[in-house]
Design an enzyme around this catalytic site. Sequence first.
Site, short mmCIF file in Angstrom:
data_model
loop_
_atom_site.label_atom_id
_atom_site.label_comp_id
_atom_site.label_asym_id
_atom_site.label_seq_id
_atom_site.Cartn_x
_atom_site.Cartn_y
_atom_site.Cartn_z
N ARG A 112 0.85 -1.19 0.00
CA ARG A 112 0.00 0.00 0.00
C ARG A 112 0.88 1.24 0.00
O ARG A 112 1.76 1.37 0.86
CB ARG A 112 -0.88 -0.04 1.26
CG ARG A 112 -1.91 1.05 1.32
CD ARG A 112 -2.82 0.82 2.50
NE ARG A 112 -2.25 1.24 3.77
CZ ARG A 112 -2.95 1.81 4.75
NH1 ARG A 112 -4.23 2.04 4.61
NH2 ARG A 112 -2.37 2.14 5.89
N THR A 118 -0.91 7.60 -1.26
CA THR A 118 -2.15 7.50 -2.05
C THR A 118 -3.09 6.44 -1.48
O THR A 118 -4.27 6.41 -1.83
CB THR A 118 -1.83 7.11 -3.50
OG1 THR A 118 -1.26 5.79 -3.49
CG2 THR A 118 -0.87 8.08 -4.15
N ASP A 165 -0.04 -0.98 13.18
CA ASP A 165 0.37 -1.62 11.93
C ASP A 165 0.52 -3.12 12.18
O ASP A 165 1.41 -3.55 12.93
CB ASP A 165 1.69 -1.02 11.44
CG ASP A 165 2.08 -1.58 10.08
OD1 ASP A 165 2.13 -0.80 9.12
OD2 ASP A 165 2.31 -2.80 9.98
N ASP A 199 3.94 -4.69 11.42
CA ASP A 199 4.95 -4.30 12.41
C ASP A 199 4.72 -5.00 13.74
O ASP A 199 5.66 -5.42 14.41
CB ASP A 199 4.94 -2.78 12.63
CG ASP A 199 5.47 -2.02 11.42
OD1 ASP A 199 5.99 -2.66 10.49
OD2 ASP A 199 5.34 -0.79 11.42
N1 URA Z 1 -2.99 -1.63 8.05
C1 URA Z 1 -2.58 -1.85 9.32
O1 URA Z 1 -1.67 -2.64 9.56
N2 URA Z 1 -3.20 -1.20 10.32
C2 URA Z 1 -4.21 -0.33 10.12
O2 URA Z 1 -4.74 0.22 11.09
C3 URA Z 1 -4.61 -0.09 8.78
C4 URA Z 1 -3.99 -0.76 7.76
#
Ligand code: URA
Length: 235
Positions: free
Chosen positions: A126, A130, A226, A229
């Site tokens: 991603r 954008t 995330d 992560d």
């Molecule tokens: N991707 C993620 O890892 N966390 C989010 O909150 C949104 C997209």
Amino acid sequence: MVTRADPSRTVRDVSTARSSLLDMRVHVADHPLIAHKLTTLRDQRTDSATFRRLAEELVTLLAYEATREVRTEPYEVTTPVAPAVGVRLSQPRPLVVPILRAGLGMLEGMVRLMPTAEVGFLGMVRDEKTLMATTYADRLPEDLSDRQVYVLDPMLATGGTLIATIELLLARGAHDVTAICLLAAPEGIAALEATFGTRDVAVTVVTAGLDEKLNEKGYIVPGLGDAGDRLYGVV
Ligand code: URA
């Protein structure tokens, strides 16, 4: 159609994400064990090792719900007492598709429940500005005719990644697609409904929780941060 046994258990009421016209199915799982594990996943103090273990456990529970309509065929066995007609998974086998990288953290939990499923991989990234998704790895069968596909993507945020993935699977002939997500945002659900809800395709989302909204960076609020992560550390 959005189903949930007890809306009071989740962070946000589902009604604002529902469109009365569309019938793409969204199932928000309602189970105390799922809610318990999800809460620990959300906690910023949860370390990666615990996060990975809990994510797997959570996916196994979600997979139970997500595979409710997996296709089976009659199968005869002989018990120590008498013949019995049961069922077994039909051919072609279901296909499980984790979206790299974070979806990998959901794979073990899924195949634990359905060990005979085939596994394909899709790498989507991603763009943080954008928020558009692009494919960087495609290890999927070219022909998915008549296949039931289970996509593993922990965070349904804007829906961009999942929409691109489902479009690809349907273009290859997939029969129906179920996305299993740890968390979803109303914006993502709405984007999927806008894309698939009026088409003659079977798309289902099964999630452990439907949160309030996305923030300006496209993160789910309150979410869990995330997912990649949290699972694997910052790279
Ligand atoms: N991707 C993620 O890892 N966390 C989010 O909150 C949104 C997209």
